[in-house]
Motif scaffolding. Structure first.
Motif, PDB file in Angstrom:
ATOM      1  N   ASP A 256       0.819  -1.213   0.000  1.00  0.00           N
ATOM      2  CA  ASP A 256       0.000   0.000   0.000  1.00  0.00           C
ATOM      3  C   ASP A 256       0.851   1.261   0.000  1.00  0.00           C
ATOM      4  OD1 ASP A 256      -2.624  -1.402   2.101  1.00  0.00           O
ATOM      5  OD2 ASP A 256      -2.315  -1.467  -0.056  1.00  0.00           O
ATOM      6  N   GLY A 260       1.220   3.399  -3.487  1.00  0.00           N
ATOM      7  CA  GLY A 260       0.382   4.588  -3.419  1.00  0.00           C
ATOM      8  C   GLY A 260       1.091   5.790  -2.837  1.00  0.00           C
ATOM      9  N   GLU A 307      -5.828   8.012   0.750  1.00  0.00           N
ATOM     10  CA  GLU A 307      -5.171   6.709   0.792  1.00  0.00           C
ATOM     11  C   GLU A 307      -4.800   6.321   2.218  1.00  0.00           C
ATOM     12  OE1 GLU A 307      -3.432   3.267  -1.093  1.00  0.00           O
ATOM     13  OE2 GLU A 307      -4.964   4.736  -1.605  1.00  0.00           O
ATOM     14  N   ARG A 310      -7.850   5.075   3.886  1.00  0.00           N
ATOM     15  CA  ARG A 310      -8.198   3.728   3.431  1.00  0.00           C
ATOM     16  C   ARG A 310      -7.318   2.682   4.096  1.00  0.00           C
ATOM     17  NH1 ARG A 310      -6.486  -0.097   0.213  1.00  0.00           N
ATOM     18  NH2 ARG A 310      -4.597   1.070  -0.296  1.00  0.00           N
TER      19      ARG A 310
END
Length: 453
Positions: A256, A260, A307, A310
């Motif tokens: 992640d 990102g 992000e 999330r």
């Protein structure tokens, strides 16, 4: 080797290796960023120097325009033009020079001993024909040329950026140049500063490694192991749980963060640096361009914050603890339908609340990974999730009508099937069963976890 020593060794060695790997990665990235920053600064310096030279030559042409543009070609007009040009100067080492197209020096205020000499065959320390290149640039209509020349203030050869233009009616080449040693000095300061920053970063990492090793060693020494077998069994169980949980979450967080947030932050940093360079250039239109760069960076910062939210939600879904596995899976399917547009049908039957917290988490993560893989690769039009509870355990089944894949081949591939292997490892860790079947009509994933006895 005693148990205590084994614990210390097994705890400190991976820590040191991990910190060394982090230090190497940080050093490599710092070197890349330093090179990019140096290149950007150098380009900005040279661009400003080029614009400055063009401006100087234009001013010099204007200063003799009343003689040259009047059509005069007599010796008096030429001498007057040389006198005007020789009186023009800027800075400590800024002057103008005049050559005819055969390489004869006609005017050189800082090195008068060169006047009257033919320097057509003059070469620098590297064997490059200096005057020939300048004349060639003038014959092409004028432009920039880099070469080596003796700097009057230091009497040493220095890299110089020259700009020449032709005066065809008089058969002259008019030019000037800026010595580039100040650019090299500025870049050298940047290099020193960057090297110092990298050195300080490595020093901090080393101090952190030493402190962490001392803490781990002190903790290991403080352990009071009364019975070897009991302690060994407990350490094995603890090590297995810690390694499994850490590696699973580290792998997910690593993907992640790397895919990102890390890439977005690097992009934002480079955009801000580019905007600052444009603002500092002072050229027309650069302010608006810099504003557009900063606005785009602000938009990307909003994406980074989304992000982060999330990732924090995925670390531990609260609904799994509050309402149980069935409710969490139903909510997961609704979220996937909302984000992807692919309908997810969920159905639960039987008693599904007999699993341990670890097993509930594993099945939920399994469903998350499966939906992620379906969204990336399957191109499915419909997804079904069923959760069925029995006396001995709970079975999770995920079915899609996508294009399918070679499950066995991908599972054995060293560089592919990471998500599939993660699923298998999660189920193995809780003593469950896992199977997957895939073909042209879709894929069926089945996982069974035993109830907590």
């Amino acid at each position: 080797m005693r148990l205590r020593q084994k614990v210390l060794f097994l705890a400190i060695t991976p820590l040191i290796l991990a910190l060394c790997a982090i230090a190497l990665a940080v050093w490599h990235q710092s070197e890349l960023l330093a090179q990019q920053q140096r290149s950007t600064i150098q380009q900005a310096y040279l661009s400003s120097k080029e614009a400055e030279l063009k401006h100087y030559v234009t001013l010099a042409q204007h200063s003799i325009a009343h003689l040259y543009d009047a059509g005069r070609d007599d010796p008096a007009a030429r001498e007057e033009a040389k006198r005007i040009l020789s009186s023009l100067s800027y800075g400590d080492d800024g002057y103008f020079f005049v050559y005819d197209m055969q390489g004869n020096s006609l005017m050189h205020p800082r090195q008068p001993e060169l006047v009257g000499r033919n320097l057509y065959d003059l070469r620098d320390e590297q064997g490059q024909p200096t005057i020939q290149k300048l004349l060639q640039r003038a014959r092409e209509g004028g432009g920039l040329q880099r070469y080596m020349w003796i700097k009057p203030s230091t009497h040493k050869p220095v890299a110089k950026l020259g700009y020449v233009v032709p005066l065809p009616r008089w058969g002259w080449m008019l030019g000037t140049g800026i010595y580039l040693d100040d650019v090299e000095q500025a870049l050298a300061k940047v290099d020193v500063q960057q090297s110092g920053n990298i050195h300080n970063t490595m020093l901090w990492i080393a101090l952190i490694a030493i402190a962490a090793a001392v803490v781990v060693a002190s903790s290991g020494v403080a352990l009071n192991i009364s019975e070897l077998r009991v302690a060994d069994a407990k350490l094995k169980v603890l090590a297995q749980r810690v390694v499994e949980s850490q590696e699973e979450e580290r792998a997910r967080l690593s993907r992640d963060l790397h895919d990102g947030i890390s890439q977005w932050l690097v992009s934002i940093k480079l955009q801000i640096e580019a905007g600052m360079i444009r603002l500092s250039s002072g050229q027309p239109g650069q302010t608006e361009a810099a504003q557009a760069v900063f606005e785009h960076a602000a938009d990307q910062l909003s994406n980074v914050m989304g992000e982060v939210r999330r990732i924090s939600h995925n670390l531990r879904p609260a609904i799994l603890d509050d309402l149980g596995l069935a409710a969490a899976l139903k909510h997961l399917g609704q979220e996937y339908t909302h984000s992807s547009g692919t309908p997810v049908q969920f159905e639960a039957s039987g008693a599904t609340d007999g699993l341990s917290d670890v097993a509930n988490t594993v099945l939920f993560r399994l469903a998350q990974e499966a939906l992620t893989n379906i969204g990336r690769h399957a191109a499915a039009g419909r997804i079904e999730i069923t959760l069925h509870g029995e006396a001995d355990g709970v079975t999770l089944c995920i079915r899609d009508d996508g294009k399918g894949f070679d499950a066995e081949g991908i599972a054995l591939h060293p560089q592919r099937g990471i998500g599939l292997r993660n699923m298998m490892e999660r189920m193995d860790a809780i003593g469950g069963r896992f199977s997957i079947e895939s073909g042209s009509t879709g894929t069926v994933l089945t996982a069974f976890a035993a109830n907590d006895s």
